[in-house]
Design a protein around this motif. Structure first.
Motif, PDB file in Angstrom:
ATOM      1  N   PRO A  99      31.062  69.481  35.562  1.00  0.00           N
ATOM      2  CA  PRO A  99      31.937  69.144  36.689  1.00  0.00           C
ATOM      3  C   PRO A  99      31.929  70.246  37.742  1.00  0.00           C
ATOM      4  O   PRO A  99      31.322  71.304  37.544  1.00  0.00           O
ATOM      5  CB  PRO A  99      33.309  69.034  36.018  1.00  0.00           C
ATOM      6  CG  PRO A  99      33.229  70.017  34.886  1.00  0.00           C
ATOM      7  CD  PRO A  99      31.811  69.924  34.384  1.00  0.00           C
ATOM      8  N   ALA A 100      32.649  70.022  38.832  1.00  0.00           N
ATOM      9  CA  ALA A 100      32.765  71.066  39.851  1.00  0.00           C
ATOM     10  C   ALA A 100      33.527  72.266  39.325  1.00  0.00           C
ATOM     11  O   ALA A 100      33.293  73.396  39.749  1.00  0.00           O
ATOM     12  CB  ALA A 100      33.450  70.520  41.094  1.00  0.00           C
ATOM     13  N   GLY A 101      34.458  72.017  38.418  1.00  0.00           N
ATOM     14  CA  GLY A 101      35.241  73.116  37.870  1.00  0.00           C
ATOM     15  C   GLY A 101      35.754  72.797  36.490  1.00  0.00           C
ATOM     16  O   GLY A 101      35.929  71.634  36.115  1.00  0.00           O
ATOM     17  N   ALA A 125      26.642  75.727  31.127  1.00  0.00           N
ATOM     18  CA  ALA A 125      27.228  75.209  32.357  1.00  0.00           C
ATOM     19  C   ALA A 125      26.300  75.441  33.533  1.00  0.00           C
ATOM     20  O   ALA A 125      25.778  76.549  33.696  1.00  0.00           O
ATOM     21  CB  ALA A 125      28.581  75.883  32.619  1.00  0.00           C
ATOM     22  N   PRO A 126      26.089  74.442  34.380  1.00  0.00           N
ATOM     23  CA  PRO A 126      25.243  74.644  35.569  1.00  0.00           C
ATOM     24  C   PRO A 126      25.931  75.586  36.555  1.00  0.00           C
ATOM     25  O   PRO A 126      27.144  75.812  36.477  1.00  0.00           O
ATOM     26  CB  PRO A 126      25.105  73.235  36.147  1.00  0.00           C
ATOM     27  CG  PRO A 126      26.263  72.467  35.596  1.00  0.00           C
ATOM     28  CD  PRO A 126      26.570  73.054  34.263  1.00  0.00           C
ATOM     29  N   ASP A 127      25.164  76.116  37.483  1.00  0.00           N
ATOM     30  CA  ASP A 127      25.697  77.105  38.421  1.00  0.00           C
ATOM     31  C   ASP A 127      26.864  76.582  39.235  1.00  0.00           C
ATOM     32  O   ASP A 127      27.762  77.334  39.614  1.00  0.00           O
ATOM     33  CB  ASP A 127      24.591  77.591  39.360  1.00  0.00           C
ATOM     34  CG  ASP A 127      23.557  78.452  38.654  1.00  0.00           C
ATOM     35  OD1 ASP A 127      23.858  78.938  37.549  1.00  0.00           O
ATOM     36  OD2 ASP A 127      22.458  78.623  39.213  1.00  0.00           O
ATOM     37  N   HIS A 128      26.865  75.273  39.533  1.00  0.00           N
ATOM     38  CA  HIS A 128      27.924  74.733  40.388  1.00  0.00           C
ATOM     39  C   HIS A 128      29.255  74.560  39.660  1.00  0.00           C
ATOM     40  O   HIS A 128      30.283  74.310  40.290  1.00  0.00           O
ATOM     41  CB  HIS A 128      27.498  73.390  40.998  1.00  0.00           C
ATOM     42  CG  HIS A 128      27.428  72.267  40.006  1.00  0.00           C
ATOM     43  ND1 HIS A 128      26.232  71.816  39.484  1.00  0.00           N
ATOM     44  CD2 HIS A 128      28.391  71.505  39.426  1.00  0.00           C
ATOM     45  CE1 HIS A 128      26.467  70.818  38.638  1.00  0.00           C
ATOM     46  NE2 HIS A 128      27.766  70.619  38.596  1.00  0.00           N
ATOM     47  N   THR A 129      29.261  74.681  38.345  1.00  0.00           N
ATOM     48  CA  THR A 129      30.499  74.525  37.585  1.00  0.00           C
ATOM     49  C   THR A 129      31.253  75.845  37.580  1.00  0.00           C
ATOM     50  O   THR A 129      30.840  76.815  36.956  1.00  0.00           O
ATOM     51  CB  THR A 129      30.214  74.066  36.138  1.00  0.00           C
ATOM     52  OG1 THR A 129      29.598  72.774  36.171  1.00  0.00           O
ATOM     53  CG2 THR A 129      31.495  73.985  35.336  1.00  0.00           C
ATOM     54  N   ARG A 130      32.379  75.859  38.285  1.00  0.00           N
ATOM     55  CA  ARG A 130      33.143  77.077  38.469  1.00  0.00           C
ATOM     56  C   ARG A 130      34.382  77.081  37.572  1.00  0.00           C
ATOM     57  O   ARG A 130      34.808  76.039  37.069  1.00  0.00           O
ATOM     58  CB  ARG A 130      33.575  77.204  39.939  1.00  0.00           C
ATOM     59  CG  ARG A 130      32.452  76.979  40.932  1.00  0.00           C
ATOM     60  CD  ARG A 130      31.360  78.031  40.852  1.00  0.00           C
ATOM     61  NE  ARG A 130      31.870  79.334  41.260  1.00  0.00           N
ATOM     62  CZ  ARG A 130      32.022  79.713  42.539  1.00  0.00           C
ATOM     63  NH1 ARG A 130      31.707  78.882  43.526  1.00  0.00           N
ATOM     64  NH2 ARG A 130      32.482  80.917  42.839  1.00  0.00           N
ATOM     65  N   ARG A 153      32.342  83.713  39.354  1.00  0.00           N
ATOM     66  CA  ARG A 153      32.361  82.296  38.953  1.00  0.00           C
ATOM     67  C   ARG A 153      33.762  81.691  39.067  1.00  0.00           C
ATOM     68  O   ARG A 153      33.920  80.474  39.031  1.00  0.00           O
ATOM     69  CB  ARG A 153      31.842  82.154  37.525  1.00  0.00           C
ATOM     70  CG  ARG A 153      31.494  80.715  37.168  1.00  0.00           C
ATOM     71  CD  ARG A 153      30.404  80.629  36.132  1.00  0.00           C
ATOM     72  NE  ARG A 153      29.854  79.298  36.063  1.00  0.00           N
ATOM     73  CZ  ARG A 153      28.664  78.989  35.564  1.00  0.00           C
ATOM     74  NH1 ARG A 153      27.877  79.950  35.107  1.00  0.00           N
ATOM     75  NH2 ARG A 153      28.245  77.749  35.533  1.00  0.00           N
ATOM     76  N   LEU A 154      34.767  82.535  39.197  1.00  0.00           N
ATOM     77  CA  LEU A 154      36.114  82.020  39.388  1.00  0.00           C
ATOM     78  C   LEU A 154      36.268  81.588  40.842  1.00  0.00           C
ATOM     79  O   LEU A 154      36.069  82.383  41.760  1.00  0.00           O
ATOM     80  CB  LEU A 154      37.163  83.071  39.038  1.00  0.00           C
ATOM     81  CG  LEU A 154      38.608  82.568  38.969  1.00  0.00           C
ATOM     82  CD1 LEU A 154      39.420  83.366  37.958  1.00  0.00           C
ATOM     83  CD2 LEU A 154      39.298  82.624  40.327  1.00  0.00           C
ATOM     84  N   ALA A 155      36.626  80.327  41.059  1.00  0.00           N
ATOM     85  CA  ALA A 155      36.662  79.777  42.415  1.00  0.00           C
ATOM     86  C   ALA A 155      38.053  79.411  42.888  1.00  0.00           C
ATOM     87  O   ALA A 155      38.303  79.369  44.091  1.00  0.00           O
ATOM     88  CB  ALA A 155      35.777  78.533  42.499  1.00  0.00           C
ATOM     89  N   VAL A 156      38.969  79.121  41.956  1.00  0.00           N
ATOM     90  CA  VAL A 156      40.282  78.614  42.340  1.00  0.00           C
ATOM     91  C   VAL A 156      41.346  79.146  41.389  1.00  0.00           C
ATOM     92  O   VAL A 156      41.139  79.192  40.171  1.00  0.00           O
ATOM     93  CB  VAL A 156      40.315  77.060  42.314  1.00  0.00           C
ATOM     94  CG1 VAL A 156      41.693  76.531  42.750  1.00  0.00           C
ATOM     95  CG2 VAL A 156      39.227  76.465  43.202  1.00  0.00           C
TER      96      VAL A 156
END
Length: 296
Positions: A99-101, A125-130, A153-156
């Motif tokens: 997922p995205a996150g 986990a793929p790179d886009h999964t944050r 990798r922490l986005a939110v």
């Protein structure tokens, strides 16, 4: 003579005005989410799912992510917390679904962030999964600056205001005075680290006026959006956390005045001095507006 440099480039904006929790054990809810105008979804494996339903919910969440049927919505999975019997399997399944996150409750330290990132990467986990870290304990508030900056990798950051109220022995009151210190410290940490931050949920789904007032407060404080518990809250959050037509018009006017005033010394717009900081703010407003328009 004052120079007027070009407004700085800013990263592409991902709208997160309205991020709705949906129980992954509820097939109808997962189907309905495909048509809701929310910016993001948190497919929940934690609070909204009974213990005996968690394995099936895990499979359903992974399948939902893999389906690609949620359009441009930012789709995430909330796993059960560190130390629970479901956490490891949840994290591995979420990482593999991509997922995205991956939303993790009760993240309490920078060390936990680094351990979660390592576990995600080990699980493929793929790179886009944050990583989306929930901030919902006094200890997390005291360490929130370190948490926010612990990994690229922490986005939110996601505020867990219900748990914070419980842990503080506080009360839910209009204006949220008992939480303002926690909210402000978390916002400072997010902005210093360059990550997004989401306000907590509003519990009374029948109190539209109270919900909208809390959305306005969250926007005024600086939150990027709000987490939601009911589809009926989506429209209000989308409106509250989007630039108003007046703000968009002003942003365009500021940028035009800045461009027209190159080499002239002092630049003004509607009688107010324009400096580079105003140009940066106007640029951000238009980036948000354009990203929201693209979603629609």
């Amino acid at each position: 003579m004052t120079e007027h440099p070009t407004a700085p480039e800013t990263p592409a904006h991902t709208p997160l005005r309205s991020v709705l929790y949906m129980p992954s054990s509820n097939e109808r809810a997962l189907e309905k989410a495909k048509s809701l105008p929310c910016d993001g979804l948190i497919l929940d494996l934690e609070d909204a799912v009974a213990p005996d339903a968690k394995p099936a919910a895990r499979e359903a969440a992974a399948a939902a992510v893999a389906s690609g049927e949620y359009g441009r919505r930012t789709v995430t999975i909330r796993v059960n917390g560190l130390g629970t019997e479901w956490h490891d399997a949840d994290l591995a399944a979420a990482a593999q679904a991509g997922p995205a996150g991956v939303v993790v409750p009760k993240v309490g330290s920078a060390a936990e962030v680094r351990a979660l990132v390592a576990a995600l990467e080990k699980a493929g986990a793929p790179d886009h999964t944050r990583l989306w870290a929930m901030v919902e304990t006094p200890q997390a508030i005291l360490d929130v600056r370190e948490i926010a900056a612990a990994s690229d990798r922490l986005a939110v950051l996601v505020m867990g205001t219900n748990d914070l109220v419980k842990e503080l022995y506080a009360e839910h009151v209009p204006g949220r005075v008992p939480l303002l210190t926690s909210l402000s410290l978390s916002l400072l940490a997010a902005r210093a680290a360059g990550v997004a931050i989401l306000d907590g949920v509003y519990n009374d789904v029948k109190d539209a006026d109270g919900f909208l007032a809390e959305c306005r407060q969250g926007r005024e404080l600086g939150f990027d959006g709000k987490t939601l518990i009911h589809p009926g809250q989506v429209e209000g959050a989308n409106t509250a956390f989007a630039p108003s037509p007046e703000a968009v018009e002003d942003a365009r006017g500021v940028l035009q005045a800045w461009e027209d005033g190159r080499g002239s010394g002092v630049v003004t717009y509607r009688g107010k001095m324009v400096e580079n900081l105003h140009v940066e703010s106007a640029t951000r407003t238009l980036r948000i507006h354009e990203a929201i328009t693209a979603l629609q």
